[in-house]
Design an enzyme around this catalytic site. Structure first.
Site, mmCIF file in Angstrom:
data_model
loop_
_atom_site.group_PDB
_atom_site.id
_atom_site.type_symbol
_atom_site.label_atom_id
_atom_site.label_comp_id
_atom_site.label_asym_id
_atom_site.label_seq_id
_atom_site.Cartn_x
_atom_site.Cartn_y
_atom_site.Cartn_z
ATOM 1 N N LYS A 160 1.102 14.408 0.310
ATOM 2 C CA LYS A 160 -0.266 14.685 -0.140
ATOM 3 C C LYS A 160 -0.460 16.170 -0.446
ATOM 4 C CE LYS A 160 -2.189 10.806 2.522
ATOM 5 N NZ LYS A 160 -2.941 9.943 1.593
ATOM 6 N N LYS A 200 -14.474 8.386 -3.654
ATOM 7 C CA LYS A 200 -15.689 8.756 -2.920
ATOM 8 C C LYS A 200 -16.216 10.110 -3.402
ATOM 9 C CE LYS A 200 -13.873 6.049 0.813
ATOM 10 N NZ LYS A 200 -12.890 6.056 1.893
ATOM 11 N N THR A 243 -8.370 6.586 -2.080
ATOM 12 C CA THR A 243 -9.730 6.049 -2.155
ATOM 13 C C THR A 243 -10.730 7.173 -1.904
ATOM 14 O OG1 THR A 243 -9.359 5.326 0.112
ATOM 15 C CG2 THR A 243 -9.321 3.626 -1.589
ATOM 16 N N HIS A 303 0.797 -1.233 0.000
ATOM 17 C CA HIS A 303 0.000 0.000 0.000
ATOM 18 C C HIS A 303 0.823 1.273 0.000
ATOM 19 C CE1 HIS A 303 -3.987 -1.846 0.772
ATOM 20 N NE2 HIS A 303 -3.256 -2.785 1.349
ATOM 21 N N LYS A 323 -8.103 14.007 4.095
ATOM 22 C CA LYS A 323 -7.241 12.821 4.059
ATOM 23 C C LYS A 323 -6.208 12.994 5.156
ATOM 24 C CE LYS A 323 -6.207 14.018 -0.258
ATOM 25 N NZ LYS A 323 -6.395 12.785 -0.996
ATOM 26 N N ARG A 324 -5.420 11.953 5.453
ATOM 27 C CA ARG A 324 -4.344 12.098 6.422
ATOM 28 C C ARG A 324 -3.428 13.255 6.043
ATOM 29 N NH1 ARG A 324 -3.753 9.114 11.215
ATOM 30 N NH2 ARG A 324 -1.523 9.459 10.889
HETATM 31 C C1 26V Z 1 2.946 2.382 7.859
HETATM 32 C C2 26V Z 1 3.260 2.476 9.169
HETATM 33 C C3 26V Z 1 4.673 2.369 9.508
HETATM 34 C C4 26V Z 1 4.875 2.118 10.961
HETATM 35 C C5 26V Z 1 3.998 2.952 11.831
HETATM 36 C C6 26V Z 1 2.556 2.803 11.533
HETATM 37 C C7 26V Z 1 2.261 2.684 10.116
HETATM 38 C C8 26V Z 1 0.969 2.747 9.720
HETATM 39 C C9 26V Z 1 0.665 2.633 8.390
HETATM 40 C C10 26V Z 1 1.650 2.465 7.470
HETATM 41 C C11 26V Z 1 1.382 2.305 6.033
HETATM 42 C C12 26V Z 1 0.230 3.006 5.603
HETATM 43 C C13 26V Z 1 -0.018 2.621 4.206
HETATM 44 C C14 26V Z 1 -1.281 3.242 3.729
HETATM 45 O O1 26V Z 1 -2.146 3.613 4.482
HETATM 46 N N1 26V Z 1 -1.388 3.329 2.447
HETATM 47 C C15 26V Z 1 -2.551 3.868 1.808
HETATM 48 O O2 26V Z 1 -3.348 2.762 1.416
HETATM 49 C C16 26V Z 1 -4.512 3.156 0.754
HETATM 50 C C17 26V Z 1 -5.315 1.899 0.481
HETATM 51 O O3 26V Z 1 -4.653 1.113 -0.442
HETATM 52 C C18 26V Z 1 -4.181 3.901 -0.510
HETATM 53 O O4 26V Z 1 -5.369 4.331 -1.122
HETATM 54 C C19 26V Z 1 -3.306 5.107 -0.204
HETATM 55 O O5 26V Z 1 -2.868 5.706 -1.399
HETATM 56 C C20 26V Z 1 -2.098 4.664 0.610
HETATM 57 O O6 26V Z 1 -1.349 5.776 1.060
#
Ligand code: 26V
Length: 817
Positions: free
Chosen positions: A550, A656, A652, A355, A544-545
């Site tokens: 972004k 929406k 995503t 992701h 969004k986050r």
């Molecule tokens: C990484 C980490 C690293 C350690 C600490 C906690 C943490 C939490 C999350 C992540 C990875 C997040 C990846 C993510 O959210 N990706 C998003 O996934 C969506 C669904 O596929 C996608 O639409 C977004 O573009 C993408 O940023």
């Protein structure tokens, strides 16, 4: 309950109120009513959940296990009622009992067990899997506290705990008899016994994993799947025996570990911290899940030999990747399999979805952490690494660089993405562009060794929630224009709306629905925060986050530019705008927090300046979450999808907004690329560097100063930012990051080169908006062409291309909507 008429529901609610909440109707408040309703629906779902499990057993269907550290579920009461076809009956029952149904629905706290897109995706997929008749179980942790509640104090983000379980617990069904034990630490000895190598693990600390299941309904089907959330408990009896043996320290260690593991969802997104606890959480949930799946299979079939034929495990990013060595451990140590057979089964069971390509989000764990905490897992990882390394060396003889880049253990670190790529039978990205990047860049060397392993499944959203439920006006129009509600199960039927793209009356109705949604969101904003939104203005939204890639900052810079231009030229002719932001920043991510502060300062400055009156407004909407998105998105007209090209895996939110008729201003990034293919230049405002151009610019020695020197408007924006606004806070640190790079690459995400193209895209959007007919046509075509972004399509892709499970529908004969 035989039928679900409004009377039957009212009776059932009444009875839950008295028996489970200890309240008479006359003393019940909205919380009691919510709990009673949830319990009534939970009963209906629990029964169907058992039927579904019986059916899976009888048909011996292949099952999907979806493992994710995050499930951003939001609210469930309205969703479940909608799926069961009893929303109208429930609404009437609540009214008859003397309540405003919306008060009851809004009392439900969001189940915020996720940070952003990845977690919400998991929730949308659970709905689609049930709807499409796929036997599927989701697995995660039952976090006591979900994503923090964001409060803005003096323009700054502060974080408050989110105690969702207080009411959210009503959905959970505890299954203490399916508890699993998870072991940490200790020592591992290997001895030959009876002709095979036996592994002995001693001196470990135990934590019990207790399932709290949530039933997952699908739309118009009797099928009800399960979301298994693991709660952590200390093992009481062992605990006592430790005490009696004088092992007080270990006993308290077990208690401390259990108390902390399921306490809180990691608020970090791409910004890892508190690493040790996160690793414990991951192993806890992975080990409990793997044991539980294997135990059930073994109990049913008496062997695990055909396990992979009956099960597929999809892992959502690398967070559950320890499932791979954990499954190996159980096959070998608990069930006596040899390495080769265990590997064949495990590697044919587990599939990985990536992701993100951001380097800081690719997880790696140090040996110093992993080895003492998970000694047996560490052994197994080393063995996987050795064997895979041998394969790499055979494929790329003498190529040390390839060996280094594909290694799973390297330099005393375990690289989780490489583990997944080596071990899983499928690796997929989440948009066409992202999957290309995985195949051709991030995992290029491994992909050359196993090209068929690499796939794409473009993300999708639950269109029943994100269109039908949140936007009843639009839902009614769609049903009228397409003749029925068939689009709910066949999202591609939204295409039929295209027939009306030149129908003035339809376009006007579309505009009216949007206007009503704007009014309704303005009421929400007044009620929640006391904001007075100008509903005659264009609602321009970025939600969004918060992350630098972004580029919320690019949006803010453009707003500042607009403000300065308006001050220079108070009679400027442009359509009024309301810019709305919703975003949480990871608590340790200082730059993200500064950007929130900047938006707040800008918002105050603009609000205080009479020249902006009725023309320009900026609001930072606090505590962005699923339920806020549900109110906001149907009211949006411009959707900001402006990430630096090559960085957003899919997005995503973009889908929406599109599905609700907002028009996108965006870069060629993630799923925007596919949106653009569907919409063409005419129905989207595209701007900015492509991923290739950005890369070339970087390679040629990108210097942000050149853009700064060349563009006076941009220069002025950055100067004003550095000076700050009426509140006296300077944002020089942000401008410095862009111009010289304070401990980072200068302008890592190319805001400066994209500023002018973005400004022009904004200008074009503003102009087109004034031609109401043209704008409404774009809006209609956006809705009409959004069906391909339904999660049902994505899940169909997974089912066909990766899982090899049939997907059928089980129409519910009693369903009515
Ligand atoms: C990484 C980490 C690293 C350690 C600490 C906690 C943490 C939490 C999350 C992540 C990875 C997040 C990846 C993510 O959210 N990706 C998003 O996934 C969506 C669904 O596929 C996608 O639409 C977004 O573009 C993408 O940023």
């Amino acid at each position: 309950m035989a039928s679900y008429s409004k009377q039957a529901l009212a009776d059932a609610i009444y009875s839950k109120l008295r028996l489970n909440c200890g309240r008479e109707l006359c003393e019940a408040n909205a919380s009691h009513m919510f709990r009673a309703c949830a319990l009534v629906l939970r009963d209906i779902l629990a029964e169907r959940n058992l039927d579904t499990q019986n059916w899976v057993r009888e048909t011996m269907s292949r099952q999907v296990h979806y493992m994710s550290m995050e499930f951003l579920l939001g609210r469930s009461l309205m969703k479940n009622a909608f799926n069961l076809g009893i929303l109208d009956a429930l609404t009437e029952a609540l009214s008859d009992m003397g309540f405003h149904p919306s008060d009851i629905f809004e009392t439900e706290p969001d189940a915020g067990l996720g940070n952003g897109g990845l977690g919400r995706l998991a929730a949308c997929y659970m709905d689609s899997m049930a709807t499409l008749g796929i036997p599927a179980t989701g697995y995660s942790i039952c976090y006591e506290l979900g994503a923090f509640r964001q409060k803005i104090v003096n323009g700054e983000q502060t974080e408050l705990p989110d105690d969702w379980l207080n009411l959210g617990e009503a959905w959970l069904i505890p299954k203490p008899d399916e508890t699993e034990e998870v072991r940490f630490g200790g020592t591992v000895d290997q001895r030959w016994e009876d002709g095979r190598l036996r592994v002995f693990h001693t001196g470990y600390v135990s934590v019990l994993a207790v399932p709290r299941d949530m039933a997952v309904s699908g739309y118009g089907t009797r099928q009800v799947n399960t979301l298994r959330l693991w709660d952590a408990k200390a093992p009481v009896s062992i605990d006592m025996s430790l005490f009696s043996k004088g092992e007080y320290l270990k006993a308290s260690e077990q208690n401390a570990m259990a108390a902390v593991i399921a306490k809180v969802l990691y608020p970090a997104d791409h910004h890892p911290e508190g690493k040790a606890l996160r690793l414990k959480q991951q192993y806890f949930f992975v080990s409990a899940t793997a044991q539980s799946i294997l135990r059930r299979h073994y109990n049913e079939f008496g062997t695990l030999r055909d396990f992979h034929l009956r099960h597929v495990i999809q892992i959502n990013d690398t967070h559950p990747a320890l499932a791979i060595p954990e499954l190996m451990r159980i096959f070998m140590d608990d069930y006596g399999f040899g390495w080769d057979e265990a590997w064949r089964i495990v590697s044919n069971t587990v599939a990985y979805t990536n992701h993100t390509v951001l380097p800081e989000a690719l997880e790696h764990w140090s040996q110093d952490l992993m080895e003492p905490l998970l000694p047996r897992i560490w052994n197994i990882l080393c063995e996987i690494n050795n064997r895979y390394g041998a394969q790499v060396s055979a494929f790329y003889p003498g190529d040390g660089d390839k060996l280094r880049d594909t290694a799973i253990v390297w330099n005393r670190e375990v690289r989780m993405a490489n583990l997944c790529v080596a071990a899983c039978f499928s690796v997929n990205g989440v948009s066409a562009m992202h999957s290309d990047i995985l195949r051709n860049q991030l995992f290029r060397d491994a992909a050359a060794m196993a090209p068929d392993k690499f796939k794409n499944v473009t993300n999708g959203i639950d269109h029943r929630r994100w269109l039908a439920q949140v936007n009843p006006g639009m839902d009614a129009l769609v049903r009228e224009l397409t003749g029925n509600d068939g689009y709910l199960l066949e999202p591609q039927r939204l295409r039929e709306l295209e027939r009306f793209s030149s129908d003035g009356a339809v376009l006007e109705r579309l505009e009216k629905i949007k206007a009503q949604n704007k009014e309704s969101f303005a009421r929400y904003a007044r009620r929640e925060w006391g904001f007075a939104l100008n509903t005659g203005a264009i609602f321009d939204v970025q939600a969004k986050r918060l992350h630098e890639y972004k580029r919320q900052l690019l949006n803010a810079m453009h707003i500042l530019h607009l403000y300065l231009t308006l001050k220079d030229n108070p009679n400027m002719d442009f359509h009024p705008r309301v810019f709305l932001f919703g975003a949480k920043a990871a608590p340790a991510y200082q730059t993200a927090k500064e950007i929130i502060r900047l938006i707040s300062s800008l918002s105050a400055q603009i609000a205080a300046d009479p020249v902006c009156k009725d023309r320009l407004q900026v609001f930072f909407l606090p505590n962005y979450r699923v339920s806020l998105a549900e109110a906001l998105i149907p009211a949006s007209e411009i959707s900001e999808q402006i990430s630096a090209a090559g960085k957003e895996a899919s997005g995503t939110g973009n889908m929406k907004f599109m599905m609700n008729g907002a028009v996108t201003i965006g870069t060629l990034d993630g799923a925007n690329v596919e949106m653009h293919q569907l919409l063409g230049d005419e129905n989207m405002f595209l701007f900015g560097l492509t991923a290739k151009e950005a890369e070339a610019l970087r390679a040629a020695g990108y210097n942000p100063r050149e853009y700064y020197d060349r563009n006076p408007a941009l220069r002025r924006v950055l100067e004003e930012m550095a000076k700050g606004f009426g509140d006296g806070v300077s944002y020089a640190h942000l401008t410095e990051r862009l111009l010289t790079g304070a401990h980072c690459l200068p302008d890592e995400f190319f805001l400066l080169p994209d500023f002018e193209p973005y400004r022009r895209a904004q200008e074009r959007a503003g102009e087109v908006y004034r031609d109401r007919d043209a704008w409404n046509r774009m809006s209609l075509l956006n809705i009409a062409r959004s069906g391909g972004f339904a999660a049902d399509r994505s899940i169909g892709d997974y089912a066909r291309e990766i899982w090899s499970v049939p997907y059928r529908k089980f129409p519910d004969p009693n369903h009515s909507r």
